[in-house]
Design a protein around this motif. Structure first.
Motif, PDB file in Angstrom:
ATOM      1  N   LYS A 128       0.711  -1.485   0.352  1.00  0.00           N
ATOM      2  CA  LYS A 128      -0.174   0.031  -0.500  1.00  0.00           C
ATOM      3  C   LYS A 128       1.107   1.098  -0.017  1.00  0.00           C
ATOM      4  N   ILE A 165      -9.219   2.229  -6.472  1.00  0.00           N
ATOM      5  CA  ILE A 165      -8.584   1.252  -5.454  1.00  0.00           C
ATOM      6  C   ILE A 165      -7.590   2.973  -5.146  1.00  0.00           C
ATOM      7  N   SER A 185      -3.038   2.934  -3.655  1.00  0.00           N
ATOM      8  CA  SER A 185      -2.634   1.404  -4.232  1.00  0.00           C
ATOM      9  C   SER A 185      -1.055   2.020  -4.612  1.00  0.00           C
ATOM     10  N   ARG A 208      -3.572  -3.023  -3.769  1.00  0.00           N
ATOM     11  CA  ARG A 208      -3.533  -2.474  -2.114  1.00  0.00           C
ATOM     12  C   ARG A 208      -4.000  -3.824  -1.313  1.00  0.00           C
TER      13      ARG A 208
END
Length: 313
Positions: A264, A284, A287, A301
Motif C-alpha cells: 500500500k 482503488i 495503491s 492494495r
C-alpha cells in the motif's frame, strides 16, 4: 384480422409488449394468427427479487399477492396458459395477482415468452426465490433453444449451482449470493464479471483465469493463494483480468509478494486510481504501482486489517 401477414407484421412493430399480450387474448384466432406472424423482437429481463418482468426496459409485467387486490377497483381476467388471473393495466405496468408471487412470475414469464418474440437478457433471484421456480425458468430457456444469457444472479439457498451453470452460459455478469451449506462443486467460470458473496468454497483463483472482473467476499483464500496468483499473473497469466477483490479472514498481515516492497502507499491512502470496466467504475485507494513481466501496468492494495486484497489492471 384481414391484413396479410407482411402488413400485420409491420403494424405489430409499433406495438408494446402489452399490446401484443392483449391481441393474443382477443380470440383463439388472434392468438393463432400472432404465432404465425413474426412480431418485433423484445428484450426481456426476469427479476424474482422485484417480482417483475421487463420488456425493452420500458414496459413491465408485475406479480402481486392476491391480498393487494382491494387497492384496485378496476381489474379483469387474463389467461396465462390455462390459468385465468385477475389483471389490471396501469400506465406502463401490467399487474397480475397470484397466490404465490414467485411461481406466478415464473408462469407469466413462460407464457409471455411463448406468445412474444423475445430474447431473455437477464434473470435475477434472491434468497426468497424458490429453487424450483428459478430452475423452471432456466429450463424454459433451454426449451426455446436459448443457450446463453447476459446476466444471472443466483440467491436461492437450496439451488444446485452445478446444474444451473451447466444449463445456461452466462456471458456478461454472474452474481452468486447463495449461502451454501455444503460444497457446491468445482467450476471454471467464463463470465466477464463474477461476484460471489459467500465464497468460502472457492479455494483457488485458477477457476477465474478467463474473467475480466472478480469479486469475492467471505472467502477462505490464504496468503499462499494470493502469492501463487500473483506469480502466475506477473508471468503472463490471467490476461483478461482487469479487477480483482478478495476479502478473507485467512489473509494475514505478513503477506509478501515477490518484487513488491510495499502493498500500500506509505504516504497517501486517499488518492485513488479509477477505471471504467464494463458497466462498473472500479476504484482503488492508497495503491502502489506494479508491472507484469511484459511491462503491463497495474495497481494493488492490501488492507491488512480487513483481510482484503485488491488489484486494478
Amino acid at each position: 384480422m384481414k391484413l396479410p401477414d407482411v402488413a400485420l407484421h409491420d403494424v405489430i412493430k409499433f406495438w408494446s409488449a402489452a399490446d401484443v399480450f392483449n391481441f393474443s387474448h382477443c380470440s383463439k384466432k388472434s392468438s393463432k394468427r400472432l404465432r404465425q406472424v413474426k412480431s418485433k423482437k423484445f428484450s426481456v429481463t426476469l427479476n424474482f427479487s422485484l417480482d417483475t418482468i421487463g420488456f425493452d426496459n420500458s414496459y413491465f409485467f408485475r406479480s402481486y399477492e392476491k391480498n393487494w387486490m382491494w387497492k384496485y377497483q378496476k381489474w379483469d381476467f387474463r389467461n396465462y396458459g390455462e390459468i385465468q388471473i385477475p389483471t389490471i393495466f396501469e400506465n406502463k405496468n401490467v399487474i397480475s395477482f397470484w397466490n404465490n408471487v414467485h411461481y406466478g412470475l415464473k408462469d407469466m414469464f413462460i407464457h409471455l415468452s411463448q406468445i412474444l418474440n423475445c430474447s431473455v437478457l437477464s434473470i435475477e433471484s434472491d434468497e426468497r426465490t424458490p429453487d424450483e421456480a428459478l430452475m423452471m425458468a432456466l429450463e424454459f430457456l433451454s426449451w426455446k433453444n436459448q443457450n446463453s444469457i447476459q446476466k444471472l444472479e443466483i440467491g436461492s439457498f437450496e439451488c444446485d449451482l452445478k446444474e444451473i451453470l451447466e444449463a445456461i452460459e452466462v456471458t456478461e455478469t454472474l452474481k452468486i449470493t447463495s449461502e451454501f451449506e455444503i460444497h457446491p462443486g468445482d467450476f471454471e467460470f467464463y463470465s466477464k464479471s463474477v461476484t460471489i458473496k459467500n465464497s468460502w468454497w472457492i479455494d483457488n483463483l485458477e477457476c477465474f483465469k478467463n474473467c475480466v472482473e472478480v469479486e469475492l467476499s467471505e472467502s477462505e483464500i490464504s496468503n499462499q493463494t494470493i502469492i501463487d496468483f500473483f506469480g502466475k499473473w506477473a508471468a503472463g497469466g490471467y490476461s483478461n483480468l482487469r479487477w480483482l477483490s478478495v476479502k478473507s479472514e485467512n489473509l494475514k498481515e505478513d503477506l509478501k509478494l515477490d518484487g513488491v516492497p510495499f502493498l500500500k502507499d506509505q504516504k497517501d491512502l486517499r488518492t485513488s486510481e479509477e477505471k471504467l470496466i464494463g458497466d462498473n467504475i472500479r476504484a482503488i485507494y492508497g495503491s502502489v504501482p506494479i508491472f507484469k513481466n511484459d511491462g503491463t501496468p497495474a495497481f494493488l492494495r492490501f488492507h491488512e486489517k480487513e483481510g482484503r486484497f485488491e488489484m486494478l489492471i
